[in-house]
Scaffold this active site. Structure first.
Site, short mmCIF file in Angstrom:
data_model
loop_
_atom_site.label_atom_id
_atom_site.label_comp_id
_atom_site.label_asym_id
_atom_site.label_seq_id
_atom_site.Cartn_x
_atom_site.Cartn_y
_atom_site.Cartn_z
N SER A 254 0.83 -1.20 0.00
CA SER A 254 0.00 0.00 0.00
C SER A 254 0.87 1.25 0.00
O SER A 254 1.96 1.25 0.57
CB SER A 254 -0.92 0.02 1.22
OG SER A 254 -0.16 0.04 2.41
N LYS B 185 -15.60 20.76 6.02
CA LYS B 185 -14.28 20.54 5.42
C LYS B 185 -13.23 20.46 6.53
O LYS B 185 -13.15 21.34 7.38
CB LYS B 185 -13.95 21.66 4.46
CG LYS B 185 -12.68 21.43 3.67
CD LYS B 185 -12.44 22.54 2.66
CE LYS B 185 -13.42 22.47 1.52
NZ LYS B 185 -13.12 23.47 0.46
N ASN C 271 -3.62 3.59 1.52
CA ASN C 271 -4.19 3.65 2.86
C ASN C 271 -4.06 5.06 3.40
O ASN C 271 -3.16 5.80 3.00
CB ASN C 271 -3.51 2.66 3.81
CG ASN C 271 -3.93 1.23 3.55
OD1 ASN C 271 -4.99 0.97 2.99
ND2 ASN C 271 -3.09 0.29 3.95
N SER D 159 -2.02 -8.94 4.20
CA SER D 159 -3.27 -9.51 3.70
C SER D 159 -3.13 -9.98 2.26
O SER D 159 -2.18 -9.61 1.56
CB SER D 159 -4.38 -8.45 3.79
OG SER D 159 -4.03 -7.31 3.02
N LYS E 279 3.04 -15.45 13.90
CA LYS E 279 2.91 -14.41 14.92
C LYS E 279 1.44 -13.99 15.07
O LYS E 279 1.06 -12.88 14.70
CB LYS E 279 3.78 -13.19 14.58
CG LYS E 279 3.84 -12.14 15.70
CD LYS E 279 4.34 -10.82 15.21
CE LYS E 279 3.39 -10.08 14.32
NZ LYS E 279 2.16 -9.61 14.99
N VAL F 71 0.82 1.99 13.89
CA VAL F 71 1.02 1.58 12.50
C VAL F 71 2.41 0.98 12.34
O VAL F 71 3.41 1.61 12.71
CB VAL F 71 0.83 2.77 11.55
CG1 VAL F 71 1.13 2.33 10.11
CG2 VAL F 71 -0.58 3.32 11.65
N ASP G 211 4.71 -5.32 12.13
CA ASP G 211 5.72 -5.59 11.10
C ASP G 211 7.13 -5.35 11.64
O ASP G 211 8.07 -6.07 11.31
CB ASP G 211 5.48 -4.71 9.87
CG ASP G 211 4.12 -4.96 9.23
OD1 ASP G 211 3.65 -6.11 9.30
OD2 ASP G 211 3.55 -4.01 8.68
N ASN H 207 6.77 6.60 17.37
CA ASN H 207 6.84 7.53 16.25
C ASN H 207 5.45 7.74 15.65
O ASN H 207 4.63 6.83 15.63
CB ASN H 207 7.80 6.99 15.18
CG ASN H 207 9.22 6.92 15.69
OD1 ASN H 207 9.83 7.93 16.02
ND2 ASN H 207 9.76 5.71 15.77
#
Length: 308
Positions: free
Chosen positions: A14, A29, A94, A140, A185, A252, A256, A289
């Site tokens: 992504s 907005k 994403n 995925s 995992k 996020v 990983d 982070n």
């Protein structure tokens, strides 16, 4: 073909866009800060994590359309050796947004477009040719891919003695375990589903993981416990590592980063206790982070040292 100690495969990468904003009001907005772009997707993030630790890997990923071109440029900037599988359909995007007042993070993930039959065959042929100690299947599956596609890849890779590491979920994970792999995992909820339980309490995790190992589904099961840390279970060893206390800014890429830290440690022949410690250190450091960034090497090293 050149031999690599670690190869990662990202079928559904992504282009990740992240930003900050103030105030979430329906039908008005929303003014956002200048966006940050990162190359995302399980295997790509794992390769990025390995590179941050000073390791090397071959990052195999699909790429399509203008989003895919930007993704390729971002991967190249990371100085990661990569192999691109061009696709007719575009790479997905994403969107991650952080609200300044509430400190809440909103994550919008989109499905990946289908791969053609020729593109699927290209993936399998590449796996047949690679020579590697560890193959990481992470992320995925694209829309339209059969749930046993990772299983097919694992079966292909194992014929050459490759140790397959899998970080996915749902039916794709259940199917690949029928083949039997080196390491998985799951989180505690996913582990429960894999053994047919509604839920698992922490004291039940080791026994549940041993069930998968005894059934030949995996040699090593690493169970992610989120803010609590993680448990590594093998046939003869169990290691629990508590997650260090840090100020969390984003989750996020934490999973990983954890996989990247563990695979790097395995490639350095570290003992299993240090493998899980490096995984938790990198995963925790990633939460320090903002947006779609991963961890900083010095922060991961400091967290690892604090575990000794």
């Amino acid at each position: 073909m050149k031999s690599y100690q670690i190869v990662t495969l990202t079928l559904n990468p992504s282009l990740d866009k992240s930003t900050r904003f103030t105030g979430l009001i329906a039908e008005q907005k929303i003014r956002c800060d200048k966006p940050r772009y990162d190359a995302g997707g399980g295997g790509i993030n794992v390769s990025k994590a390995i590179a941050k630790l000073g390791g090397n890997s071959l990052c195999i990923h699909t790429s399509g359309g203008s989003a895919g071109k930007m993704l390729e440029e971002l991967v190249n900037k990371e100085d990661i050796e990569n192999q691109v599988i061009l696709t007719q359909n575009w790479t997905r995007e994403n969107f991650i947004a952080f609200e300044n007042n509430s400190k809440a993070q909103y994550r919008f993930g989109f499905p990946g477009n289908e791969l053609s039959e020729d593109e699927k065959e290209t993936v399998i042929n590449i796996i047949k040719r690679i020579k590697t100690t560890y193959l990481v299947l992470s992320g995925s599956l694209n829309e339209g891919l059969p749930s046993d596609f990772y299983q097919t890849i694992a079966e292909t890779a194992k014929t050459s003695g490759t140790k397959v590491i899998v970080d996915t979920s749902g039916e794709a994970l259940q199917k690949v375990l029928e083949e039997g792999v080196f390491l998985i995992k799951p989180n505690i909820g996913e582990l429960a589903k894999l053994i047919g339980a509604e839920r698992l309490a922490l004291p039940e995790v080791e026994k549940a993981a041993k069930t998968l190992i005894d059934n030949g589904n995996a040699e090593i099961v690493v169970v992610s416990l989120g803010a609590q840390g993680a448990i590594l279970v093998s046939k003869n060893q169990t290691e629990f590592v508590a997650a260090p206390k840090v100020t969390k800014k984003s989750t996020v890429g934490a999973g990983d980063s954890m996989v990247g830290g563990m695979v790097w440690a395995l490639s350095q022949n570290k003992p299993l206790k240090e493998v899980i410690q490096w995984g938790v250190a990198c995963g925790t450091a990633a939460t320090m982070n903002e947006g779609t960034q991963l961890f900083k090497k010095e922060e991961a090293e400091k967290l690892f040292e604090g575990m000794q």
